[in-house]
Design a protein around this motif. Structure first.
Motif, PDB file in Angstrom:
ATOM      1  N   GLN A  96       0.783  -1.058   0.155  1.00  0.00           N
ATOM      2  CA  GLN A  96      -0.254   0.052   0.060  1.00  0.00           C
ATOM      3  C   GLN A  96       0.774   1.235   0.044  1.00  0.00           C
ATOM      4  OE1 GLN A  96      -2.337   0.686   3.452  1.00  0.00           O
ATOM      5  NE2 GLN A  96      -3.465   2.202   2.495  1.00  0.00           N
ATOM      6  N   ALA A 301      -6.714  -2.950  -4.678  1.00  0.00           N
ATOM      7  CA  ALA A 301      -6.957  -1.766  -5.333  1.00  0.00           C
ATOM      8  C   ALA A 301      -7.672  -0.851  -4.864  1.00  0.00           C
ATOM      9  CB  ALA A 301      -7.904  -2.366  -6.841  1.00  0.00           C
ATOM     10  N   PHE A 302      -8.377  -0.978  -3.843  1.00  0.00           N
ATOM     11  CA  PHE A 302      -9.044   0.005  -2.895  1.00  0.00           C
ATOM     12  C   PHE A 302      -7.992   0.670  -2.128  1.00  0.00           C
ATOM     13  CE2 PHE A 302     -11.348   1.478   0.818  1.00  0.00           C
ATOM     14  CZ  PHE A 302     -12.328   2.314   0.143  1.00  0.00           C
ATOM     15  N   THR A 303      -7.067   0.013  -1.375  1.00  0.00           N
ATOM     16  CA  THR A 303      -6.206   0.388  -0.672  1.00  0.00           C
ATOM     17  C   THR A 303      -5.065   1.086  -1.321  1.00  0.00           C
ATOM     18  OG1 THR A 303      -4.894  -1.494  -0.409  1.00  0.00           O
ATOM     19  CG2 THR A 303      -6.432  -1.280   1.368  1.00  0.00           C
ATOM     20  N   ASN A 304      -5.170   1.168  -2.522  1.00  0.00           N
ATOM     21  CA  ASN A 304      -4.160   2.084  -3.248  1.00  0.00           C
ATOM     22  C   ASN A 304      -4.794   2.929  -4.196  1.00  0.00           C
ATOM     23  OD1 ASN A 304      -0.946   0.982  -3.183  1.00  0.00           O
ATOM     24  ND2 ASN A 304      -2.242  -0.922  -2.905  1.00  0.00           N
ATOM     25  N   GLY A 305      -6.169   3.013  -4.009  1.00  0.00           N
ATOM     26  CA  GLY A 305      -7.069   3.906  -4.898  1.00  0.00           C
ATOM     27  C   GLY A 305      -7.703   4.789  -3.922  1.00  0.00           C
ATOM     28  N   PRO A 306      -8.909   4.428  -3.705  1.00  0.00           N
ATOM     29  CA  PRO A 306      -9.631   5.393  -2.956  1.00  0.00           C
ATOM     30  C   PRO A 306      -9.432   5.401  -1.410  1.00  0.00           C
ATOM     31  CG  PRO A 306     -11.207   3.840  -4.223  1.00  0.00           C
ATOM     32  CD  PRO A 306      -9.789   3.790  -4.675  1.00  0.00           C
ATOM     33  N   ALA A 308      -6.214   4.965  -0.290  1.00  0.00           N
ATOM     34  CA  ALA A 308      -4.779   4.981  -0.072  1.00  0.00           C
ATOM     35  C   ALA A 308      -4.494   5.797   1.042  1.00  0.00           C
ATOM     36  CB  ALA A 308      -4.261   6.025  -1.406  1.00  0.00           C
TER      37      ALA A 308
END
Length: 543
Positions: A96, A301-306, A308
Protein backbone atom coordinates in the motif's frame (compact mmCIF):
# COMPACT_ATOMS: atom_id res chain seq x y z
CA UNK A 1 -0.81 15.66 26.14
CA UNK A 2 0.68 12.28 25.37
CA UNK A 3 1.41 11.61 21.75
CA UNK A 4 1.58 8.29 19.94
CA UNK A 5 4.34 7.51 17.47
CA UNK A 6 2.65 4.45 16.08
CA UNK A 7 -1.10 4.29 16.07
CA UNK A 8 -1.91 7.25 13.83
CA UNK A 9 -4.92 8.16 15.97
CA UNK A 10 -6.45 11.63 16.14
CA UNK A 11 -4.34 14.08 18.11
CA UNK A 12 -1.14 12.08 17.80
CA UNK A 13 2.25 12.61 16.28
CA UNK A 14 1.89 10.76 13.00
CA UNK A 15 5.51 10.47 12.03
CA UNK A 16 5.51 6.78 12.94
CA UNK A 17 3.65 6.09 9.72
CA UNK A 18 6.68 7.51 7.92
CA UNK A 19 8.96 4.59 8.79
CA UNK A 20 9.89 2.97 5.51
CA UNK A 21 12.41 0.91 3.59
CA UNK A 22 14.08 1.67 0.30
CA UNK A 23 14.85 -0.17 -2.90
CA UNK A 24 18.05 -0.15 -4.85
CA UNK A 25 20.10 -1.56 -7.55
CA UNK A 26 22.40 -4.31 -8.68
CA UNK A 27 23.77 -7.71 -7.87
CA UNK A 28 26.18 -9.27 -10.38
CA UNK A 29 27.19 -12.90 -10.73
CA UNK A 30 29.97 -14.35 -12.80
CA UNK A 31 29.31 -18.05 -13.12
CA UNK A 32 27.18 -20.91 -11.83
CA UNK A 33 28.19 -24.45 -10.96
CA UNK A 34 26.97 -27.28 -13.15
CA UNK A 35 25.57 -29.26 -10.21
CA UNK A 36 23.12 -27.11 -8.28
CA UNK A 37 23.17 -27.54 -4.49
CA UNK A 38 20.25 -29.35 -2.90
CA UNK A 39 19.34 -28.96 0.76
CA UNK A 40 16.60 -30.75 2.66
CA UNK A 41 14.34 -28.56 4.81
CA UNK A 42 10.86 -28.64 6.29
CA UNK A 43 9.83 -26.69 3.15
CA UNK A 44 11.09 -29.41 0.83
CA UNK A 45 14.30 -30.42 -0.92
CA UNK A 46 15.53 -27.07 -2.13
CA UNK A 47 17.52 -26.90 -5.35
CA UNK A 48 19.35 -23.60 -5.49
CA UNK A 49 22.29 -21.97 -7.25
CA UNK A 50 25.99 -21.94 -6.38
CA UNK A 51 27.74 -19.05 -8.09
CA UNK A 52 30.57 -16.65 -7.39
CA UNK A 53 31.31 -18.25 -4.02
CA UNK A 54 27.76 -18.08 -2.69
CA UNK A 55 24.91 -20.55 -2.54
CA UNK A 56 21.47 -18.98 -2.87
CA UNK A 57 18.04 -20.46 -2.29
CA UNK A 58 15.12 -18.19 -3.16
CA UNK A 59 11.35 -18.28 -3.00
CA UNK A 60 11.22 -20.82 -0.17
CA UNK A 61 7.67 -21.19 1.10
CA UNK A 62 7.63 -21.04 4.91
CA UNK A 63 3.90 -20.45 5.47
CA UNK A 64 0.77 -21.75 3.85
CA UNK A 65 -0.86 -19.32 1.45
CA UNK A 66 -2.72 -16.74 3.61
CA UNK A 67 -5.71 -16.59 1.27
CA UNK A 68 -9.44 -17.33 1.39
CA UNK A 69 -10.24 -18.60 4.91
CA UNK A 70 -6.61 -18.04 5.97
CA UNK A 71 -6.81 -14.34 5.11
CA UNK A 72 -6.46 -12.41 8.41
CA UNK A 73 -5.51 -15.60 10.23
CA UNK A 74 -2.31 -16.53 12.01
CA UNK A 75 0.13 -18.06 9.52
CA UNK A 76 0.31 -21.83 9.34
CA UNK A 77 3.68 -23.48 8.74
CA UNK A 78 4.23 -25.06 5.36
CA UNK A 79 5.70 -28.53 5.19
CA UNK A 80 6.84 -30.56 2.20
CA UNK A 81 9.28 -33.28 1.19
CA UNK A 82 9.06 -32.51 -2.52
CA UNK A 83 11.88 -31.25 -4.73
CA UNK A 84 11.62 -27.43 -5.01
CA UNK A 85 13.17 -25.15 -7.61
CA UNK A 86 14.56 -22.43 -5.30
CA UNK A 87 16.16 -20.16 -7.88
CA UNK A 88 13.64 -17.30 -8.18
CA UNK A 89 12.44 -14.76 -5.66
CA UNK A 90 8.85 -15.20 -4.59
CA UNK A 91 6.21 -12.52 -5.09
CA UNK A 92 5.90 -9.61 -2.71
CA UNK A 93 2.95 -9.38 -0.37
CA UNK A 94 0.37 -6.81 -1.45
CA UNK A 95 1.69 -3.31 -0.76
CA UNK A 96 0.00 0.00 0.00
CA UNK A 97 1.49 3.31 -1.11
CA UNK A 98 -0.08 6.49 0.23
CA UNK A 99 1.88 8.72 -2.15
CA UNK A 100 3.53 8.18 -5.53
CA UNK A 101 6.87 9.45 -4.22
CA UNK A 102 7.13 6.51 -1.81
CA UNK A 103 6.49 4.02 -4.59
CA UNK A 104 9.02 5.70 -6.87
CA UNK A 105 11.70 5.80 -4.20
CA UNK A 106 11.08 2.53 -2.38
CA UNK A 107 9.75 -0.03 -4.85
CA UNK A 108 12.43 -0.49 -7.50
CA UNK A 109 10.47 1.47 -10.13
CA UNK A 110 12.51 0.18 -13.08
CA UNK A 111 11.39 -3.37 -12.32
CA UNK A 112 8.92 -3.49 -9.43
CA UNK A 113 8.35 -6.83 -7.76
CA UNK A 114 5.34 -8.93 -8.64
CA UNK A 115 2.74 -8.83 -5.86
CA UNK A 116 0.43 -11.59 -4.67
CA UNK A 117 -1.55 -12.40 -1.56
CA UNK A 118 0.20 -15.77 -1.56
CA UNK A 119 3.53 -14.32 -0.48
CA UNK A 120 5.03 -16.04 2.56
CA UNK A 121 8.43 -16.86 1.09
CA UNK A 122 11.98 -16.52 2.36
CA UNK A 123 15.47 -16.55 0.85
CA UNK A 124 18.82 -17.85 2.10
CA UNK A 125 22.36 -16.97 1.02
CA UNK A 126 25.31 -18.94 2.41
CA UNK A 127 29.02 -19.12 1.53
CA UNK A 128 29.79 -21.91 -0.92
CA UNK A 129 30.82 -25.07 0.86
CA UNK A 130 29.31 -24.02 4.18
CA UNK A 131 27.30 -27.24 4.34
CA UNK A 132 30.49 -29.29 4.22
CA UNK A 133 32.38 -27.33 6.85
CA UNK A 134 32.45 -28.54 10.43
CA UNK A 135 31.94 -25.20 12.15
CA UNK A 136 28.55 -23.58 11.76
CA UNK A 137 28.44 -19.91 10.75
CA UNK A 138 26.68 -16.92 12.32
CA UNK A 139 23.28 -16.04 10.86
CA UNK A 140 21.46 -12.76 10.31
CA UNK A 141 17.72 -12.50 9.61
CA UNK A 142 16.75 -9.29 7.78
CA UNK A 143 13.39 -7.54 8.33
CA UNK A 144 12.55 -4.81 5.81
CA UNK A 145 10.94 -1.46 6.51
CA UNK A 146 8.04 0.28 4.81
CA UNK A 147 5.75 1.78 7.47
CA UNK A 148 4.26 -1.71 7.93
CA UNK A 149 2.35 -0.67 4.81
CA UNK A 150 4.73 -1.74 2.06
CA UNK A 151 8.10 -3.38 1.55
CA UNK A 152 9.30 -6.80 0.51
CA UNK A 153 12.28 -9.11 0.76
CA UNK A 154 12.09 -9.51 -3.02
CA UNK A 155 14.05 -6.37 -3.91
CA UNK A 156 17.50 -6.18 -5.52
CA UNK A 157 18.57 -3.94 -2.64
CA UNK A 158 18.32 -6.84 -0.17
CA UNK A 159 20.30 -9.37 -2.19
CA UNK A 160 22.45 -11.25 0.32
CA UNK A 161 25.28 -12.26 -2.01
CA UNK A 162 27.78 -9.61 -0.96
CA UNK A 163 27.30 -10.08 2.77
CA UNK A 164 27.48 -13.87 2.59
CA UNK A 165 30.56 -13.85 0.39
CA UNK A 166 32.54 -11.02 1.97
CA UNK A 167 31.61 -11.60 5.60
CA UNK A 168 31.34 -15.40 5.73
CA UNK A 169 27.90 -15.44 7.31
CA UNK A 170 24.48 -16.81 6.39
CA UNK A 171 21.72 -14.30 5.63
CA UNK A 172 17.96 -14.85 5.53
CA UNK A 173 15.43 -12.40 4.04
CA UNK A 174 11.68 -12.91 3.85
CA UNK A 175 8.25 -11.43 3.20
CA UNK A 176 5.68 -10.62 5.87
CA UNK A 177 2.17 -9.24 5.45
CA UNK A 178 1.76 -5.46 5.67
CA UNK A 179 -1.08 -2.88 5.57
CA UNK A 180 -4.61 -4.26 5.91
CA UNK A 181 -3.46 -7.80 5.11
CA UNK A 182 -0.96 -7.85 7.99
CA UNK A 183 -2.26 -5.24 10.43
CA UNK A 184 -6.00 -4.93 9.76
CA UNK A 185 -7.08 -3.20 12.97
CA UNK A 186 -10.45 -4.94 12.79
CA UNK A 187 -13.07 -5.56 15.45
CA UNK A 188 -14.18 -8.52 13.32
CA UNK A 189 -11.09 -10.31 14.70
CA UNK A 190 -9.99 -11.12 18.25
CA UNK A 191 -8.04 -8.15 19.54
CA UNK A 192 -4.83 -10.22 19.78
CA UNK A 193 -5.32 -11.46 16.21
CA UNK A 194 -4.69 -8.15 14.50
CA UNK A 195 -0.87 -8.08 14.33
CA UNK A 196 -0.51 -10.83 11.75
CA UNK A 197 2.65 -9.45 10.17
CA UNK A 198 4.50 -9.99 13.45
CA UNK A 199 3.22 -13.57 13.57
CA UNK A 200 4.63 -14.08 10.07
CA UNK A 201 7.99 -12.91 11.42
CA UNK A 202 7.75 -15.34 14.33
CA UNK A 203 7.12 -18.19 11.91
CA UNK A 204 10.34 -17.27 10.08
CA UNK A 205 12.28 -17.26 13.37
CA UNK A 206 10.97 -20.77 14.04
CA UNK A 207 11.84 -21.91 10.50
CA UNK A 208 15.39 -20.64 10.94
CA UNK A 209 15.78 -22.55 14.20
CA UNK A 210 14.58 -25.73 12.51
CA UNK A 211 16.45 -25.49 9.23
CA UNK A 212 19.39 -23.11 9.15
CA UNK A 213 21.96 -25.69 10.25
CA UNK A 214 21.35 -27.49 6.95
CA UNK A 215 22.74 -24.40 5.20
CA UNK A 216 25.79 -24.28 7.47
CA UNK A 217 24.28 -21.69 9.80
CA UNK A 218 24.29 -21.88 13.58
CA UNK A 219 20.80 -21.62 15.16
CA UNK A 220 22.49 -20.52 18.39
CA UNK A 221 24.18 -17.58 16.65
CA UNK A 222 21.19 -15.82 15.07
CA UNK A 223 20.94 -12.02 14.98
CA UNK A 224 17.72 -10.31 13.89
CA UNK A 225 18.25 -7.06 11.97
CA UNK A 226 15.81 -4.51 10.61
CA UNK A 227 15.48 -0.93 9.42
CA UNK A 228 12.67 1.56 10.02
CA UNK A 229 9.50 -0.53 10.45
CA UNK A 230 11.91 -3.46 10.37
CA UNK A 231 13.68 -1.90 13.35
CA UNK A 232 10.29 -1.61 15.04
CA UNK A 233 9.82 -5.29 14.29
CA UNK A 234 13.15 -6.18 15.88
CA UNK A 235 12.25 -4.08 18.92
CA UNK A 236 8.85 -5.73 19.28
CA UNK A 237 10.51 -9.16 19.07
CA UNK A 238 12.96 -8.16 21.80
CA UNK A 239 10.05 -7.04 23.97
CA UNK A 240 7.93 -10.16 23.53
CA UNK A 241 10.77 -12.66 24.08
CA UNK A 242 11.95 -12.02 27.66
CA UNK A 243 12.96 -15.67 27.99
CA UNK A 244 14.64 -18.06 25.56
CA UNK A 245 14.54 -15.79 22.51
CA UNK A 246 15.08 -17.45 19.10
CA UNK A 247 18.03 -15.08 18.51
CA UNK A 248 21.07 -13.91 20.44
CA UNK A 249 21.30 -10.24 19.37
CA UNK A 250 19.34 -7.46 17.71
CA UNK A 251 20.25 -4.69 15.24
CA UNK A 252 17.87 -1.72 14.93
CA UNK A 253 18.46 0.79 12.13
CA UNK A 254 16.31 3.95 12.50
CA UNK A 255 13.38 2.25 14.16
CA UNK A 256 12.13 0.93 17.51
CA UNK A 257 9.03 0.74 19.67
CA UNK A 258 8.02 3.46 22.11
CA UNK A 259 5.35 3.68 24.77
CA UNK A 260 1.79 4.41 23.75
CA UNK A 261 -1.12 5.66 25.81
CA UNK A 262 -3.80 2.96 25.90
CA UNK A 263 -6.89 4.29 24.16
CA UNK A 264 -10.13 2.85 22.81
CA UNK A 265 -9.41 0.88 19.66
CA UNK A 266 -10.09 2.76 16.45
CA UNK A 267 -11.37 0.50 13.70
CA UNK A 268 -12.27 3.34 11.34
CA UNK A 269 -9.85 2.41 8.54
CA UNK A 270 -11.03 -1.21 8.40
CA UNK A 271 -14.66 -0.09 8.55
CA UNK A 272 -14.10 2.32 5.65
CA UNK A 273 -12.37 -0.40 3.66
CA UNK A 274 -15.24 -2.82 4.22
CA UNK A 275 -17.82 -0.28 3.09
CA UNK A 276 -15.67 0.76 0.14
CA UNK A 277 -15.53 -2.78 -1.26
CA UNK A 278 -19.21 -3.47 -0.69
CA UNK A 279 -19.23 -5.40 2.59
CA UNK A 280 -21.74 -3.30 4.52
CA UNK A 281 -22.77 -5.79 7.18
CA UNK A 282 -22.40 -5.01 10.86
CA UNK A 283 -18.92 -5.79 12.15
CA UNK A 284 -18.58 -9.46 12.93
CA UNK A 285 -18.44 -12.90 11.35
CA UNK A 286 -20.78 -12.11 8.45
CA UNK A 287 -18.81 -9.06 7.37
CA UNK A 288 -15.54 -10.93 7.73
CA UNK A 289 -16.89 -13.73 5.52
CA UNK A 290 -17.89 -11.17 2.90
CA UNK A 291 -14.40 -9.68 2.92
CA UNK A 292 -12.68 -13.06 2.76
CA UNK A 293 -14.73 -13.96 -0.28
CA UNK A 294 -13.35 -11.03 -2.26
CA UNK A 295 -10.27 -11.38 -4.48
CA UNK A 296 -7.21 -9.99 -2.76
CA UNK A 297 -6.63 -7.81 -5.81
CA UNK A 298 -9.94 -6.03 -5.13
CA UNK A 299 -8.82 -5.08 -1.64
CA UNK A 300 -5.37 -4.11 -2.89
CA UNK A 301 -6.91 -1.87 -5.56
CA UNK A 302 -9.02 -0.06 -2.95
CA UNK A 303 -6.13 0.51 -0.53
CA UNK A 304 -4.04 1.98 -3.34
CA UNK A 305 -6.91 3.96 -4.84
CA UNK A 306 -9.86 5.45 -2.93
CA UNK A 307 -8.45 4.12 0.35
CA UNK A 308 -4.83 5.08 -0.16
CA UNK A 309 -4.94 7.45 2.82
CA UNK A 310 -6.28 4.76 5.19
CA UNK A 311 -3.84 3.79 7.91
CA UNK A 312 -3.52 0.20 9.08
CA UNK A 313 -1.26 -0.03 12.11
CA UNK A 314 -0.39 -2.54 14.83
CA UNK A 315 -2.68 -2.92 17.81
CA UNK A 316 -0.80 -2.22 21.04
CA UNK A 317 -1.87 -4.30 24.02
CA UNK A 318 -1.44 -4.33 27.73
CA UNK A 319 -1.29 -7.87 29.03
CA UNK A 320 -4.92 -7.87 30.12
CA UNK A 321 -5.02 -11.43 31.42
CA UNK A 322 -2.75 -14.49 31.60
CA UNK A 323 -4.98 -16.14 28.99
CA UNK A 324 -4.04 -13.53 26.39
CA UNK A 325 -0.97 -15.38 25.20
CA UNK A 326 -0.69 -14.04 21.66
CA UNK A 327 0.31 -10.48 22.50
CA UNK A 328 2.76 -9.27 19.87
CA UNK A 329 3.17 -5.60 20.79
CA UNK A 330 2.86 -3.91 24.16
CA UNK A 331 1.99 -0.39 25.30
CA UNK A 332 4.39 -0.11 28.25
CA UNK A 333 7.67 -0.86 26.52
CA UNK A 334 10.20 1.22 28.43
CA UNK A 335 9.06 -0.12 31.79
CA UNK A 336 9.46 -3.60 30.35
CA UNK A 337 12.99 -2.78 29.21
CA UNK A 338 14.05 -1.30 32.54
CA UNK A 339 12.49 -4.12 34.56
CA UNK A 340 14.30 -6.79 32.54
CA UNK A 341 11.13 -8.06 30.83
CA UNK A 342 12.81 -8.13 27.41
CA UNK A 343 15.28 -10.40 25.66
CA UNK A 344 18.55 -10.15 27.59
CA UNK A 345 20.73 -9.87 24.50
CA UNK A 346 23.21 -7.34 23.03
CA UNK A 347 21.78 -4.64 20.80
CA UNK A 348 23.23 -2.42 18.07
CA UNK A 349 21.10 0.62 17.28
CA UNK A 350 21.04 4.15 15.94
CA UNK A 351 19.86 6.47 13.21
CA UNK A 352 21.04 8.56 10.28
CA UNK A 353 21.93 12.22 10.58
CA UNK A 354 19.08 13.21 8.26
CA UNK A 355 16.46 10.57 9.02
CA UNK A 356 13.68 13.13 8.66
CA UNK A 357 14.31 14.65 5.25
CA UNK A 358 12.53 12.05 3.14
CA UNK A 359 9.30 12.59 5.09
CA UNK A 360 9.23 16.39 5.07
CA UNK A 361 9.97 17.39 1.48
CA UNK A 362 8.43 20.77 0.74
CA UNK A 363 7.29 21.41 4.32
CA UNK A 364 8.37 24.89 5.42
CA UNK A 365 5.58 26.03 7.77
CA UNK A 366 6.57 24.96 11.28
CA UNK A 367 3.31 26.13 12.86
CA UNK A 368 1.28 24.10 10.38
CA UNK A 369 3.53 21.09 10.90
CA UNK A 370 3.06 21.16 14.67
CA UNK A 371 -0.69 21.70 14.45
CA UNK A 372 -1.26 18.98 11.86
CA UNK A 373 0.62 16.45 13.97
CA UNK A 374 -1.32 17.06 17.16
CA UNK A 375 1.45 18.76 19.12
CA UNK A 376 -0.14 20.60 22.09
CA UNK A 377 -0.15 24.42 22.06
CA UNK A 378 2.37 24.51 24.89
CA UNK A 379 4.96 23.30 22.38
CA UNK A 380 5.23 26.51 20.42
CA UNK A 381 7.16 27.04 17.18
CA UNK A 382 9.52 29.31 19.10
CA UNK A 383 10.25 26.55 21.60
CA UNK A 384 10.94 24.03 18.85
CA UNK A 385 13.17 26.49 16.96
CA UNK A 386 15.20 27.00 20.12
CA UNK A 387 16.10 23.30 20.08
CA UNK A 388 17.69 23.64 16.64
CA UNK A 389 19.64 26.92 16.55
CA UNK A 390 20.88 28.08 13.17
CA UNK A 391 18.35 26.04 11.16
CA UNK A 392 15.54 27.43 9.04
CA UNK A 393 12.01 26.09 9.52
CA UNK A 394 12.31 23.49 6.76
CA UNK A 395 15.40 22.10 8.47
CA UNK A 396 13.76 22.31 11.90
CA UNK A 397 10.81 20.25 10.68
CA UNK A 398 13.11 17.58 9.24
CA UNK A 399 15.24 17.50 12.40
CA UNK A 400 12.13 17.22 14.58
CA UNK A 401 10.88 14.22 12.61
CA UNK A 402 14.34 12.62 12.80
CA UNK A 403 14.44 12.98 16.56
CA UNK A 404 10.84 11.92 17.21
CA UNK A 405 10.93 8.89 14.94
CA UNK A 406 14.50 7.66 15.34
CA UNK A 407 17.05 9.65 17.36
CA UNK A 408 15.29 10.04 20.70
CA UNK A 409 13.83 6.51 20.63
CA UNK A 410 17.35 5.13 20.04
CA UNK A 411 18.57 7.15 23.03
CA UNK A 412 15.78 5.79 25.24
CA UNK A 413 16.34 2.21 24.15
CA UNK A 414 20.11 2.41 24.62
CA UNK A 415 19.78 3.96 28.07
CA UNK A 416 17.00 1.56 29.07
CA UNK A 417 18.99 -1.50 28.10
CA UNK A 418 22.04 -0.26 30.00
CA UNK A 419 19.86 0.52 33.04
CA UNK A 420 18.48 -3.01 32.87
CA UNK A 421 21.97 -4.46 33.17
CA UNK A 422 22.88 -5.20 29.54
CA UNK A 423 26.42 -3.97 28.94
CA UNK A 424 26.74 -4.86 25.25
CA UNK A 425 24.91 -1.90 23.74
CA UNK A 426 26.41 -0.13 20.73
CA UNK A 427 24.82 3.14 19.57
CA UNK A 428 25.62 5.15 16.44
CA UNK A 429 24.65 8.07 14.22
CA UNK A 430 25.35 7.57 10.51
CA UNK A 431 26.48 10.62 8.54
CA UNK A 432 27.69 9.48 5.11
CA UNK A 433 26.54 11.68 2.21
CA UNK A 434 27.37 10.69 -1.38
CA UNK A 435 26.47 12.59 -4.57
CA UNK A 436 24.74 9.70 -6.32
CA UNK A 437 22.41 9.17 -3.35
CA UNK A 438 21.06 12.72 -3.27
CA UNK A 439 17.78 11.71 -4.87
CA UNK A 440 15.75 14.69 -3.65
CA UNK A 441 16.51 18.23 -2.41
CA UNK A 442 18.43 18.49 0.87
CA UNK A 443 18.48 14.71 1.25
CA UNK A 444 21.70 14.41 3.25
CA UNK A 445 22.23 11.08 5.02
CA UNK A 446 18.57 10.26 4.57
CA UNK A 447 16.40 7.53 6.00
CA UNK A 448 17.44 4.28 4.26
CA UNK A 449 20.50 5.69 2.49
CA UNK A 450 22.77 3.33 4.43
CA UNK A 451 21.11 0.15 3.21
CA UNK A 452 22.80 -0.24 -0.15
CA UNK A 453 26.12 0.24 1.61
CA UNK A 454 25.14 -2.46 4.10
CA UNK A 455 24.09 -4.97 1.44
CA UNK A 456 26.81 -4.02 -1.04
CA UNK A 457 24.15 -3.36 -3.69
CA UNK A 458 25.19 0.23 -4.43
CA UNK A 459 25.36 1.36 -8.03
CA UNK A 460 28.93 0.66 -9.09
CA UNK A 461 28.61 2.92 -12.14
CA UNK A 462 27.81 6.04 -10.09
CA UNK A 463 29.41 5.37 -6.71
CA UNK A 464 32.58 7.21 -5.71
CA UNK A 465 35.59 5.23 -4.45
CA UNK A 466 34.76 6.44 -0.93
CA UNK A 467 31.27 5.01 -1.21
CA UNK A 468 32.61 1.62 -2.26
CA UNK A 469 35.09 1.70 0.61
CA UNK A 470 32.40 2.63 3.12
CA UNK A 471 30.21 -0.22 1.91
CA UNK A 472 32.95 -2.72 2.73
CA UNK A 473 33.65 -0.98 6.04
CA UNK A 474 30.04 -0.73 7.17
CA UNK A 475 29.37 -4.30 6.16
CA UNK A 476 32.38 -5.42 8.20
CA UNK A 477 31.18 -3.48 11.26
CA UNK A 478 27.76 -5.10 11.13
CA UNK A 479 29.24 -8.54 10.51
CA UNK A 480 31.63 -8.11 13.44
CA UNK A 481 28.66 -7.52 15.71
CA UNK A 482 26.80 -10.49 14.24
CA UNK A 483 29.84 -12.71 14.81
CA UNK A 484 30.52 -11.51 18.36
CA UNK A 485 27.93 -9.09 19.75
CA UNK A 486 29.77 -8.73 23.04
CA UNK A 487 32.87 -7.12 21.52
CA UNK A 488 33.43 -3.74 19.90
CA UNK A 489 32.45 -3.93 16.21
CA UNK A 490 35.06 -1.33 15.19
CA UNK A 491 38.14 0.40 16.61
CA UNK A 492 37.44 3.26 19.04
CA UNK A 493 33.86 2.14 19.66
CA UNK A 494 33.12 1.50 23.32
CA UNK A 495 29.98 -0.06 24.77
CA UNK A 496 27.35 2.58 25.41
CA UNK A 497 27.10 4.18 28.85
CA UNK A 498 24.36 6.30 30.32
CA UNK A 499 24.15 9.99 29.38
CA UNK A 500 25.97 12.24 31.78
CA UNK A 501 29.18 10.25 31.77
CA UNK A 502 32.30 11.79 30.33
CA UNK A 503 32.97 8.60 28.40
CA UNK A 504 32.62 8.98 24.64
CA UNK A 505 30.47 6.03 23.65
CA UNK A 506 28.23 7.31 20.85
CA UNK A 507 29.82 6.43 17.51
CA UNK A 508 29.41 8.97 14.72
CA UNK A 509 29.95 6.85 11.62
CA UNK A 510 31.42 8.05 8.31
CA UNK A 511 31.60 11.74 9.14
CA UNK A 512 34.12 14.09 7.49
CA UNK A 513 34.80 11.60 4.70
CA UNK A 514 36.21 8.96 7.06
CA UNK A 515 35.30 5.60 5.56
CA UNK A 516 38.13 3.22 6.52
CA UNK A 517 37.64 0.76 9.36
CA UNK A 518 40.36 2.41 11.44
CA UNK A 519 38.86 5.92 11.20
CA UNK A 520 35.13 5.48 10.42
CA UNK A 521 34.17 5.82 14.10
CA UNK A 522 34.26 9.30 15.63
CA UNK A 523 33.45 8.73 19.32
CA UNK A 524 31.50 11.53 20.99
CA UNK A 525 29.72 12.12 24.28
CA UNK A 526 26.96 9.55 24.75
CA UNK A 527 24.19 12.17 24.82
CA UNK A 528 25.77 14.70 22.47
CA UNK A 529 22.95 14.50 19.89
CA UNK A 530 20.12 14.19 22.41
CA UNK A 531 19.50 17.80 23.40
CA UNK A 532 16.03 18.08 21.78
CA UNK A 533 15.01 14.81 23.44
CA UNK A 534 14.38 16.68 26.68
CA UNK A 535 11.19 17.84 24.96
CA UNK A 536 10.36 14.97 22.63
CA UNK A 537 10.80 12.24 25.24
CA UNK A 538 7.68 13.53 26.98
CA UNK A 539 5.75 12.10 24.04
CA UNK A 540 7.67 8.84 23.85
CA UNK A 541 8.27 7.57 27.40
CA UNK A 542 5.39 7.42 29.90
CA UNK A 543 6.98 5.88 32.98
Amino acid sequence: MRLSMACGSTGSIRVWSMLVGVTSITSLFTYATANPPTISTTSGKLQGVDQDGVMSFKGIRFGQAPVDELRWAAPLPFSSSELVNATELGPSCFQQFARPFSEELFNNPQNPPVEDEDCLFLNVWAPSGSTQQGELKPVVVWIYGGSLAFGTGSLPLYDGTSIAKNQDIVIVTFNYRTNVFGFPGSEDLPIEGNNLGFLDQELVFAWVQQNIANFGGDPDQVTIMGQSAGGLSVASALIRHPKNPPFRAGILFSGSVQDIVPAPSDFASFDELAAGVGCNQTAGAERLSCLKALPGTTIRAFTNGPGAALSFRPVYLLLLSPALSSVTLFADNFNRIRSQQTARVPIFLGHTQDDGTVFTIGQTNLTEFLNSNGVPPAVSPALVRSLYPGLDDEQVIAASVRDLAAGCPASLWAAGYVQSGISSVFRYEYGAVFPDLQLFPNAGAWHSSELQELFGTFNTSTATPNEATLSATFQTIIANFIKNPNESPAPNWLQYVLPGSDTQTLAKLAYQGNVELDNVVMPVQSDSVDGPCALWNRFLDFD
